[in-house]
Design a protein around this motif. Structure first.
Motif, PDB file in Angstrom:
ATOM      1  N   CYS A 496       0.812  -1.100  -0.013  1.00  0.00           N
ATOM      2  CA  CYS A 496      -0.009  -0.086  -0.102  1.00  0.00           C
ATOM      3  C   CYS A 496       0.745   1.088   0.044  1.00  0.00           C
ATOM      4  CB  CYS A 496      -1.020  -0.016   1.132  1.00  0.00           C
ATOM      5  SG  CYS A 496      -2.005  -1.416   1.346  1.00  0.00           S
ATOM      6  N   ASP A 497       1.568   1.624  -1.173  1.00  0.00           N
ATOM      7  CA  ASP A 497       2.269   2.886  -1.277  1.00  0.00           C
ATOM      8  C   ASP A 497       1.722   3.725  -2.224  1.00  0.00           C
ATOM      9  OD1 ASP A 497       2.771   1.573  -3.746  1.00  0.00           O
ATOM     10  OD2 ASP A 497       4.590   0.739  -3.089  1.00  0.00           O
ATOM     11  N   SER A 498       2.375   4.910  -2.569  1.00  0.00           N
ATOM     12  CA  SER A 498       1.772   5.721  -3.564  1.00  0.00           C
ATOM     13  C   SER A 498       1.407   5.371  -5.014  1.00  0.00           C
ATOM     14  CB  SER A 498       2.909   6.936  -3.617  1.00  0.00           C
ATOM     15  OG  SER A 498       4.167   6.349  -4.266  1.00  0.00           O
ATOM     16  N   SER A 499       1.922   4.248  -5.515  1.00  0.00           N
ATOM     17  CA  SER A 499       1.502   3.811  -6.728  1.00  0.00           C
ATOM     18  C   SER A 499       0.169   2.855  -6.436  1.00  0.00           C
ATOM     19  CB  SER A 499       2.644   2.924  -7.195  1.00  0.00           C
ATOM     20  OG  SER A 499       2.690   1.611  -6.340  1.00  0.00           O
ATOM     21  N   ALA A 500       0.045   2.764  -5.386  1.00  0.00           N
ATOM     22  CA  ALA A 500      -1.468   1.953  -5.229  1.00  0.00           C
ATOM     23  C   ALA A 500      -2.681   2.656  -4.902  1.00  0.00           C
ATOM     24  CB  ALA A 500      -1.327   0.866  -3.952  1.00  0.00           C
ATOM     25  N   LYS A 501      -2.344   4.126  -4.692  1.00  0.00           N
ATOM     26  CA  LYS A 501      -3.400   4.921  -4.448  1.00  0.00           C
ATOM     27  C   LYS A 501      -4.523   5.137  -5.639  1.00  0.00           C
ATOM     28  CE  LYS A 501      -1.292   7.990  -0.985  1.00  0.00           C
ATOM     29  NZ  LYS A 501      -2.387   7.719   0.043  1.00  0.00           N
ATOM     30  N   VAL A 502      -5.614   5.110  -5.446  1.00  0.00           N
ATOM     31  CA  VAL A 502      -6.692   4.990  -6.345  1.00  0.00           C
ATOM     32  C   VAL A 502      -7.737   5.940  -6.019  1.00  0.00           C
ATOM     33  CG1 VAL A 502      -6.541   2.748  -6.858  1.00  0.00           C
ATOM     34  CG2 VAL A 502      -8.263   3.370  -5.355  1.00  0.00           C
ATOM     35  N   GLU A 503      -8.446   6.533  -7.035  1.00  0.00           N
ATOM     36  CA  GLU A 503      -9.717   7.374  -7.073  1.00  0.00           C
ATOM     37  C   GLU A 503     -10.723   6.669  -8.080  1.00  0.00           C
ATOM     38  OE1 GLU A 503      -8.853  10.675 -10.129  1.00  0.00           O
ATOM     39  OE2 GLU A 503      -8.384  11.164  -8.155  1.00  0.00           O
ATOM     40  N   TRP A 504     -12.211   6.719  -7.624  1.00  0.00           N
ATOM     41  CA  TRP A 504     -13.148   6.315  -8.212  1.00  0.00           C
ATOM     42  C   TRP A 504     -13.753   7.346  -9.278  1.00  0.00           C
ATOM     43  CZ3 TRP A 504     -15.444   1.438  -8.539  1.00  0.00           C
ATOM     44  CH2 TRP A 504     -15.092   0.403  -7.442  1.00  0.00           C
ATOM     45  N   ASP A 505     -13.789   7.162 -10.412  1.00  0.00           N
ATOM     46  CA  ASP A 505     -14.472   7.882 -11.347  1.00  0.00           C
ATOM     47  C   ASP A 505     -15.861   7.437 -11.755  1.00  0.00           C
ATOM     48  OD1 ASP A 505     -14.814  10.066 -13.431  1.00  0.00           O
ATOM     49  OD2 ASP A 505     -13.291   9.228 -14.789  1.00  0.00           O
ATOM     50  N   PRO A 506     -16.864   8.177 -10.916  1.00  0.00           N
ATOM     51  CA  PRO A 506     -18.116   7.555 -10.957  1.00  0.00           C
ATOM     52  C   PRO A 506     -18.815   7.322 -12.213  1.00  0.00           C
ATOM     53  CG  PRO A 506     -18.012   9.677 -10.001  1.00  0.00           C
ATOM     54  CD  PRO A 506     -16.717   9.399 -10.181  1.00  0.00           C
ATOM     55  N   ILE A 507     -19.441   6.348 -12.364  1.00  0.00           N
ATOM     56  CA  ILE A 507     -20.524   6.188 -13.632  1.00  0.00           C
ATOM     57  C   ILE A 507     -21.948   6.110 -13.106  1.00  0.00           C
ATOM     58  CG2 ILE A 507     -21.235   4.832 -15.568  1.00  0.00           C
ATOM     59  CD1 ILE A 507     -18.228   3.834 -15.901  1.00  0.00           C
ATOM     60  N   PRO A 508     -22.706   7.107 -13.580  1.00  0.00           N
ATOM     61  CA  PRO A 508     -24.133   7.210 -13.054  1.00  0.00           C
ATOM     62  C   PRO A 508     -24.830   5.878 -13.425  1.00  0.00           C
ATOM     63  CG  PRO A 508     -23.750   8.798 -15.023  1.00  0.00           C
ATOM     64  CD  PRO A 508     -22.547   7.976 -14.690  1.00  0.00           C
TER      65      PRO A 508
END
Length: 508
Positions: A496-508
């Protein structure tokens, strides 16, 4: 020679029939998966075990002459002789005469010799049986419509040509249809082994559907269980039907509902299209537990109908574009393969005219009101996250994807195309991570094999290897039992390092 005589000790029609040549028997056996030689040795008028419960025998349907009558329609193409004949005889022998107006056989372009002049002469010896021949093979939809249009009764009952009905099979169907032309009813379909012609434990009762556009068995839904007082005998709503066995009001189906979508060719998916049409345009579809019919399920590679070319895909596309709407169509389209998106599925003007005339409801209504136990509503309707899983690093354009066997890292797609590249995901409140184009499976991580895979989800609760947690605060998508993180940059589970950081781009 052929002869017919009535057995004075029963109402059975007893027939001595010629046996087709051995070569023809073997050919049909190969095509349909039936044990033809055994079938020939079984009497046409035989007793079969009645699987309806004791409670069903106590149901009083009143004066049968006051119930709707029915025309039974059998469509066949090169059916094995004894299987077809036994289907006919079982209906003649086990249907109350007040309810059975006629049996209509529709020959959809058979080439087998015993289904030619020999069949004409044979049915001339039987009561209430008539035959329609299509000039060439037209397919199941057109052949059934020909039989339904010729029907003289108030209702039409469609049956496959390899069945045997059980005692009191027809009374529950006609009783339920009395006084309401919008009710469509189906029996329980019990399995009969194609090798032994004995009853099997399996069968078909209530049906939902998978996003590959095929029906599949489901239990009684929670919304319906609360409404049923007598599970043995009360009608049970079914989101879709298997399609080969049902009763429907002739006038309502042909003249109000518009009949089948005739753009659907030969065989396949017509049952889903018809089911959606029924529910969304003012009808109901119910399974009657006291009505039971044996169906010979083919084995040994037997196929019900040869379907030419890309007919199967076109049929599915017509159903998808005709009824599912933009919100839901993508879940089905994503399972048909890239070629399906450019396949010509024909004109849907007739479907649209019916929808406009009847002010049919949309598919969102169907999902929430008819089939709320489906995975999208029941398991994912309140999903915490839904969309693309993107690398949080602003210098990266990578998204998590899933190949046939494992996770992967790919350039991010647009939201409207993500599902076709296996980049659209759901994270349920229970922590199940699901791929949008394979909703019935969950993403599983094996800590010993160090690999991701798609496996069946837990039936009642998440499986430990399939539980995930996402924290918007630290932007990690963690595997709960190992504490490791899923990275869209590597497509694997690890530190769990910086390369594993994620964000969800939501789909309606």
């Amino acid at each position: 020679m052929r002869a017919m005589q009535l057995d004075a000790s029963s109402d059975f029609v007893v027939v001595v029939r010629p046996v087709p040549p051995l070569a023809e028997q073997r050919k049909l056996n190969s095509q349909h998966g039936f044990n033809a030689s055994l079938s020939q040795s079984i009497p046409l008028n035989r007793d079969v075990r009645n699987k309806a419960g004791a409670e069903c025998a106590l149901v009083d349907y009143g004066d049968l002459s006051k119930l709707p009558d029915t025309s039974v329609v059998f469509v066949f193409c090169n059916e094995e002789q004894s299987v077809l004949y036994r289907s006919i005889h079982s209906v003649l022998n086990r249907s109350p005469p007040q309810l059975l107006r006629e049996i209509i056989l529709v020959d959809d372009g058979s080439s087998a010799a015993h289904l030619g002049d020999e069949l004409d002469k044979y049915i001339a010896t039987l009561p209430k049986v008539k035959l329609i021949r299509q000039n060439a093979r037209t397919g199941l939809v057109e052949a059934r419509l020909a039989g339904m249009r010729a029907a003289q009764a108030e209702t039409v009952t469609v049956l496959d040509s390899h069945i045997e009905v059980q005692e009191r099979w027809l009374e529950p169907l006609m009783s339920r249809m009395k006084g309401d032309e919008t009710r469509v009813v189906i029996p329980i379909i019990d399995g009969m082994n194609a090798k032994t012609f004995k009853d099997d434990p399996g069968g078909i009762q209530l049906c939902g559907f998978l996003w590959s556009m095929v029906e599949h068995g489901i239990p009684l839904q929670h919304k319906d269980a609360a409404m049923i007082q007598s599970p043995c005998c009360d009608p049970q709503p079914s989101p879709v039907m298997a399609g080969g066995l049902f009763s429907i009001n002739k006038n309502w189906f042909l003249n109000t509902l518009g009949g089948y979508d005739t753009g659907i060719s030969f065989w396949g998916t017509e049952n889903l299209e018809m089911s959606f049409r029924i529910w969304m345009c003012g009808g109901t579809l119910e399974m009657m537990p006291c009505s039971r019919v044996y169906h010979v399920f083919r084995t040994m590679g037997g196929k019900p109908y040869h379907v030419p070319g890309n007919t199967g895909v076109v049929n599915k596309l017509r159903t998808i574009y005709g009824w599912l709407g933009e919100k839901y169509a993508k879940y089905a389209l994503s399972q048909l393969g890239p070629a399906a998106l450019s396949t010509d599925y024909g004109d849907l003007s007739d479907v649209r005219r019916v929808q406009e005339k009847l002010q049919c409801k949309n598919f969102d209504w169907f999902m929430h009101n008819v089939y709320p136990d489906n995975v999208l509503i029941k398991s994912l309707g309140d999903a915490q996250y839904h969309g693309l899983i993107k690398a949080a690093d602003p210098t990266s354009s990578k998204c998590l994807a899933f190949t046939r066997t494992s996770g992967a890292s790919q350039p991010c797609k647009t939201k409207d195309t993500a599902i076709y590249s296996k980049q659209e995901f759901f994270l349920s409140k229970m922590g199940e991570l699901r791929l949008a184009n394979q909703l019935d499976d969950c993403i599983d991580f094996s800590s010993t094999q160090r690999r991701l895979s798609l496996n069946a989800c837990g039936r009642y609760r998440p499986i430990a290897s399939q539980e995930w947690i996402y924290s918007a605060g630290d932007q990690f998508l963690k595997h709960k039992s190992t504490g490791e993180c899923l990275s869209p940059i590597t497509g694997t589970v690890g530190k769990c390092d910086s390369s594993a950081k994620v964000e969800w781009d939501p789909i309606p």
